[in-house]
Design an enzyme around this catalytic site. Structure first.
Site, PDB file in Angstrom:
ATOM      1  N   LYS A  80       0.841  -1.199   0.000  1.00 24.06           N
ATOM      2  CA  LYS A  80       0.000   0.000   0.000  1.00 24.06           C
ATOM      3  C   LYS A  80       0.884   1.259   0.000  1.00 24.06           C
ATOM      4  CE  LYS A  80      -3.837  -2.400   2.373  1.00 24.06           C
ATOM      5  NZ  LYS A  80      -4.677  -2.440   3.616  1.00 24.06           N
ATOM      6  N   TYR A 132     -12.304  -2.691  -3.071  1.00 26.78           N
ATOM      7  CA  TYR A 132     -12.835  -2.746  -1.704  1.00 26.78           C
ATOM      8  C   TYR A 132     -14.361  -2.714  -1.657  1.00 26.78           C
ATOM      9  CZ  TYR A 132      -8.224  -2.380   0.505  1.00 26.78           C
ATOM     10  OH  TYR A 132      -6.937  -2.640   0.963  1.00 26.78           O
ATOM     11  N   PHE A 150     -15.052   2.686   8.177  1.00 24.98           N
ATOM     12  CA  PHE A 150     -13.674   2.939   7.753  1.00 24.98           C
ATOM     13  C   PHE A 150     -13.525   3.027   6.229  1.00 24.98           C
ATOM     14  CE2 PHE A 150     -14.031  -1.707   8.291  1.00 24.98           C
ATOM     15  CZ  PHE A 150     -13.545  -2.178   7.084  1.00 24.98           C
ATOM     16  N   ARG A 190      -0.867 -14.283   4.324  1.00 23.85           N
ATOM     17  CA  ARG A 190      -1.596 -13.624   5.416  1.00 23.85           C
ATOM     18  C   ARG A 190      -0.963 -13.901   6.773  1.00 23.85           C
ATOM     19  NH1 ARG A 190      -6.484 -10.907   4.063  1.00 23.85           N
ATOM     20  NH2 ARG A 190      -7.336 -11.240   6.137  1.00 23.85           N
ATOM     21  N   THR A 200      -5.257  -7.801  10.598  1.00 22.18           N
ATOM     22  CA  THR A 200      -5.551  -6.455  10.086  1.00 22.18           C
ATOM     23  C   THR A 200      -5.057  -5.356  11.014  1.00 22.18           C
ATOM     24  OG1 THR A 200      -7.551  -7.431   9.123  1.00 22.18           O
ATOM     25  CG2 THR A 200      -7.427  -5.024   9.181  1.00 22.18           C
ATOM     26  N   ASN A 243      -1.914  -0.116   7.329  1.00 24.96           N
ATOM     27  CA  ASN A 243      -1.292  -1.376   7.740  1.00 24.96           C
ATOM     28  C   ASN A 243      -0.413  -2.007   6.654  1.00 24.96           C
ATOM     29  OD1 ASN A 243      -3.277  -2.236   6.027  1.00 24.96           O
ATOM     30  ND2 ASN A 243      -4.426  -3.395   7.545  1.00 24.96           N
ATOM     31  N   HIS A 273      -1.746  -5.532   1.548  1.00 23.27           N
ATOM     32  CA  HIS A 273      -2.981  -6.290   1.300  1.00 23.27           C
ATOM     33  C   HIS A 273      -2.619  -7.671   0.782  1.00 23.27           C
ATOM     34  CE1 HIS A 273      -6.930  -7.422  -0.383  1.00 23.27           C
ATOM     35  NE2 HIS A 273      -6.225  -7.881  -1.408  1.00 23.27           N
ATOM     36  N   GLU A 324      -9.472 -10.324  -7.682  1.00 29.57           N
ATOM     37  CA  GLU A 324      -8.499  -9.228  -7.555  1.00 29.57           C
ATOM     38  C   GLU A 324      -7.415  -9.309  -8.640  1.00 29.57           C
ATOM     39  OE1 GLU A 324      -7.241  -9.696  -3.489  1.00 29.57           O
ATOM     40  OE2 GLU A 324      -9.173  -9.025  -2.702  1.00 29.57           O
TER      41      GLU A 324
HETATM   42  P1  IDP Z   1      -7.421  -7.252   5.564  1.00 31.34           P
HETATM   43  O1  IDP Z   1      -6.630  -6.221   4.779  1.00 31.34           O
HETATM   44  O2  IDP Z   1      -6.644  -7.779   6.736  1.00 31.34           O
HETATM   45  O3  IDP Z   1      -8.014  -8.324   4.688  1.00 31.34           O
HETATM   46  P2  IDP Z   1     -10.117  -6.099   5.680  1.00 31.34           P
HETATM   47  O4  IDP Z   1     -11.089  -6.404   6.758  1.00 31.34           O
HETATM   48  O5  IDP Z   1     -10.350  -6.711   4.330  1.00 31.34           O
HETATM   49  O6  IDP Z   1      -8.647  -6.471   6.235  1.00 31.34           O
HETATM   50  O7  IDP Z   1     -10.058  -4.520   5.540  1.00 31.34           O
HETATM   51  C1  IDP Z   1      -9.454  -3.917   4.429  1.00 31.34           C
HETATM   52  C2  IDP Z   1      -8.589  -2.779   4.910  1.00 31.34           C
HETATM   53  O8  IDP Z   1      -9.426  -1.775   5.488  1.00 31.34           O
HETATM   54  C3  IDP Z   1      -7.593  -3.130   6.017  1.00 31.34           C
HETATM   55  O9  IDP Z   1      -6.409  -3.720   5.538  1.00 31.34           O
HETATM   56  C4  IDP Z   1      -7.333  -1.770   6.632  1.00 31.34           C
HETATM   57  O10 IDP Z   1      -6.472  -0.986   5.801  1.00 31.34           O
HETATM   58  C5  IDP Z   1      -8.745  -1.176   6.593  1.00 31.34           C
HETATM   59  N1  IDP Z   1      -9.521  -1.493   7.807  1.00 31.34           N
HETATM   60  C6  IDP Z   1     -10.109  -2.646   8.142  1.00 31.34           C
HETATM   61  N2  IDP Z   1     -10.769  -2.602   9.311  1.00 31.34           N
HETATM   62  C7  IDP Z   1     -10.589  -1.349   9.752  1.00 31.34           C
HETATM   63  C8  IDP Z   1     -11.034  -0.664  10.923  1.00 31.34           C
HETATM   64  O11 IDP Z   1     -11.715  -1.215  11.801  1.00 31.34           O
HETATM   65  N3  IDP Z   1     -10.638   0.638  11.042  1.00 31.34           N
HETATM   66  C9  IDP Z   1      -9.881   1.264  10.099  1.00 31.34           C
HETATM   67  N4  IDP Z   1      -9.448   0.647   8.972  1.00 31.34           N
HETATM   68  C10 IDP Z   1      -9.794  -0.641   8.786  1.00 31.34           C
HETATM   69 MG    MG Z   2      -9.417  -8.124   3.153  1.00 34.15          MG
END
Ligand code: IDP
Ligand code: MG
Length: 136
Positions: free
Chosen positions: A11, A51, A59, A87, A93, A114, A117, A128
């Site tokens: 990212k 997304y 978020f 993962r 996450t 974070n 992805h 994707e």
């Molecule tokens: P992942 O990337 O671990 O698969 P997802 O639930 O698919 O997590 O969420 C996509 C992205 O959205 C996350 O990587 C993070 O950047 C953001 N995100 C997810 N949950 C939250 C949250 O509770 N607060 C803020 N950002 C979030």
């Molecule tokens: Mg995800």
């Protein structure tokens, strides 16, 4: 063991912080190989498609702002159990819940920002990979 493909995105914060090589290398060391890679500044339309499952969540807007703020590096990585393997190395996450040995646990502190992805299922990976590499 199943040979799988997964879509990895370094990212914009990962690219800006110079962590592209580190993140790819860690996933490679776990056993995956890069089969396609390119730099993309993701625009709003592409971010909305990638997304789509998160549309309407609190978020969602900050996530779209983040993922479109600068250059990302997009890779297809392949190997045994590629999806789960990547993962595990990424960590959960929320970086504060991730162990320090993981990418997110070691280098990130924000649940939004974070760094990386990785696809979460074979269906997501296929969708994707088609979204980011379908026209190549
Ligand atoms: P992942 O990337 O671990 O698969 P997802 O639930 O698919 O997590 O969420 C996509 C992205 O959205 C996350 O990587 C993070 O950047 C953001 N995100 C997810 N949950 C939250 C949250 O509770 N607060 C803020 N950002 C979030
Ligand atoms: Mg995800």
């Amino acid at each position: 063991m199943a040979v799988e493909q997964t879509l990895i995105i370094i990212k914009p914060d990962g690219v800006a912080r110079g962590l592209v090589g580190e993140i790819i290398a860690r996933i490679e060391r776990k056993g995956q190989r890069v089969t396609k890679i390119k730099g993309v500044h993701i625009d709003r339309a592409l971010a909305e498609k990638h997304y789509a499952e998160h549309r309407g969540k609190p978020f969602y807007e900050p996530l779209l702002e983040y993922i479109t703020e600068g250059l990302s590096v997009i890779a297809v990585m392949e190997g045994d159990n590629a999806i789960e393997s990547a993962r595990v190395i990424m960590g959960p996450t929320d970086p504060l819940e991730a162990t320090p040995g993981s990418i997110r646990g070691g280098y990130a502190t924000s649940v939004t920002r974070n760094l990386v992805h990785g696809s979460d299922s074979p269906e997501s990976a296929a969708r994707e990979i088609a979204l980011f590499f379908g026209d190549d």
